[in-house]
Enzyme design. Structure first.
Site: not given
Length: 528
Positions: A338, A421, A492
């Site tokens: 993003d 992440y 997500y």
């Protein structure tokens, strides 16, 4: 059939077997005119040195390969070889053009299209010829074979060199010399920026032969052109149905073919018209990028999203694209982050496709790290440096030429590989250190995610199962902690933390029995 060089003169001479000599002698005695290069193709001569000779020199070499009677036929004024340009009953002049003139037309077409002809390159020579020439080849060969006493057989098997190969033998060597380029006729696209030169001939005057052969079958077929930028699909266009012509010729007996057409074929009043078309095969470069800004998207936004901002794609291509001068560029990463997510670690793998670029800044554009001929003062490290010095928002590493295997792996990796992440997470309730052990002990957690509300406008509504392979939580204070997690590609992450109003199950907030949300998110590893 072999060619040798004669003595110290360096003149190529033909060395032919007896059956080829017999066929040649019969061709020379026929009343119809046929050019020397068509005859060479009929007896399977493949040496470019002899095709490079003039009509008269080839006739002399043919004469030298025959007996005395054959030499007399060959050099006589009434010989079938006494053929002016355009008089050949087979090629109608395609193989009789001046080699320098054809080479100049190719160079002019490249220059007009904007290609850098002064830089080294490879090219492929392709031919699109009128279907009437292929019909004439069959007719001429079987008439000659019949005259030489050979058996016609029960099927129309092509026993001579294909026209496209004879054309390449005739003109390819001279085009190489004029351009200082290297010819490469390999069937596979090496992704090295080879230029495809298509010699397209059209001849409406003899098009009736195709209609006679096909007898009501479609003489045209549709194909889709390469799509232009902004198109979903290329336009449908009608082209000559040359495949149907070859299929009918291969499936017809010689006797049936000879009965369909009068002999000799009608003389032509005008030679076929030539159009030279040029296009470079796509060139690919790949590497990894790191993104250090939370205000830069991977690809450019359009005006519907509001104010246009810099993107990873535009920042990289701003420096690289002018070096290639492409007609179109395509940028693709192994997934995407993003706009407010940084890409750290070793970076995200990506590739750039340059469509029909007009120049190659580095040649050879090869997967070999140090091929012969590559300039030592300009390489991919220099191109990488240009990008990295131009911005501090994005940095590129391991920039290099890549092939189809790498491109295919990038295209498939977005949904099949693992991603790592690091997130800064806020919780609505204070958490004791022991509470985070719930996350630390999780392994191979199955997560079910409905399409997130934030992307529902551009993604179809569906439930997707994803796997969180491991999590590691490190407490910052009562309300904040750092969360490291390794997940299946396509997960997500933001929704996995806050739950997306119950659309992601389970979620970090649900596991901790409180509300949770991401304040900052970084991608720190992308598996390829």
């Amino acid at each position: 059939m072999a060619c040798k060089e004669e003595g110290g003169k360096g003149k190529p001479i033909l060395s032919l077997p007896d059956d080829a000599k017999k066929l040649l002698s019969c061709m020379l005695s026929m009343t119809v005119k046929c050019c020397a290069r068509c005859m060479l193709g009929m007896v399977k001569v493949r040496d470019p040195l002899i095709y490079a000779l003039s009509q008269e020199e080839i006739a002399s070499s043919i004469a030298d390969s025959l007996d005395e009677e054959g030499r007399d036929r060959c050099m006589a004024e009434t010989s079938a070889l006494a053929c002016r340009k355009g008089d050949c009953c087979v090629c109608m002049g395609l193989l009789q053009s001046d080699q320098g003139e054809i080479s100049s037309q190719v160079k002019e077409a490249l220059t007009t299209a904007g290609y850098d002809v002064d830089s080294p390159c490879t090219f492929m020579l392709s031919l699109s010829a009128p279907s009437s020439i292929f019909i004439r080849q069959y007719l001429y060969y079987y008439k000659a074979l019949e005259g030489s006493g050979g058996a016609l057989g029960v099927s129309c098997e092509q026993k001579w060199i294909e026209l496209k190969e004879v054309y390449r033998l005739t003109y390819g060597r001279r085009i190489q010399q004029v351009l200082s380029w290297t010819i490469d006729q390999s069937s596979t696209d090496s992704c090295a920026g080879r230029v495809k030169v298509t010699m397209e001939y059209r001849h409406e005057e003899s098009a009736g032969m195709k209609e006679v052969l096909l007898e009501g079958k479609s003489v045209k077929r549709t194909m889709r052109e390469r799509r232009e930028r902004g198109q979903r699909k290329g336009n449908l266009v009608e082209i000559e149905n040359i495949i149907a012509v070859h299929n009918v010729l291969h499936g017809m007996t010689p006797a049936a073919l000879l009965s369909k057409f009068s002999w000799p074929p009608a003389a032509i009043s005008k030679e076929p018209e030539l159009t030279v078309k040029v296009e470079r095969e796509s060139v690919y470069i790949g590497g990894c990028y790191c993104k250090y800004s939370r205000k830069v998207s991977q690809s450019p936004w359009n005006e519907a999203h509001g104010e246009l901002q810099d993107s990873v794609q535009t920042l990289i291509l701003k420096e690289i694209a002018p070096l290639y001068q492409p007609e179109e560029t395509k940028f693709m990463g192994s997934g995407r982050e993003d706009v407010d997510v940084r890409m750290l670690g070793e970076g995200r793998p990506f590739f750039i496709e340059f469509v029909n670029c007009k120049r190659l800044p580095i040649f050879p554009h090869s997967l070999d790290p140090s091929p012969q001929g590559r300039p030592v003062d300009f390489n991919f490290e220099k191109i990488q440096e240009l990008v990295n010095l131009s911005t501090d928002l994005v940095q590129v590493s391991n920039l290099r030429p890549v092939g189809r295997d790498y491109v295919d792996s990038i295209k498939s990796s977005g949904e099949t590989k693992r991603k790592t992440y690091r997130a800064l997470v806020w919780t609505s309730a204070p958490l004791p250190p022991s509470k985070l052990d719930v996350l630390n002990q999780m392994q191979e957690l199955a997560v079910f995610q409905n399409t997130p509300i934030r992307v529902l406008h551009r993604r179809s509504l569906a439930e997707r199962k994803r796997t969180v392979y491991r999590m590691s939580a490190e407490r910052v204070n009562d309300r904040f902690f750092l969360l490291d997690l390794e997940t299946e590609a396509g997960t997500y992450i933001k929704e996995f933390v806050h739950g997306d109003l119950g659309r992601t199950r389970p979620s970090v907030g649900g596991l901790l029995c409180c509300e949770a949300d991401i304040l900052q998110l970084d991608v720190v590893g992308v598996e390829l």
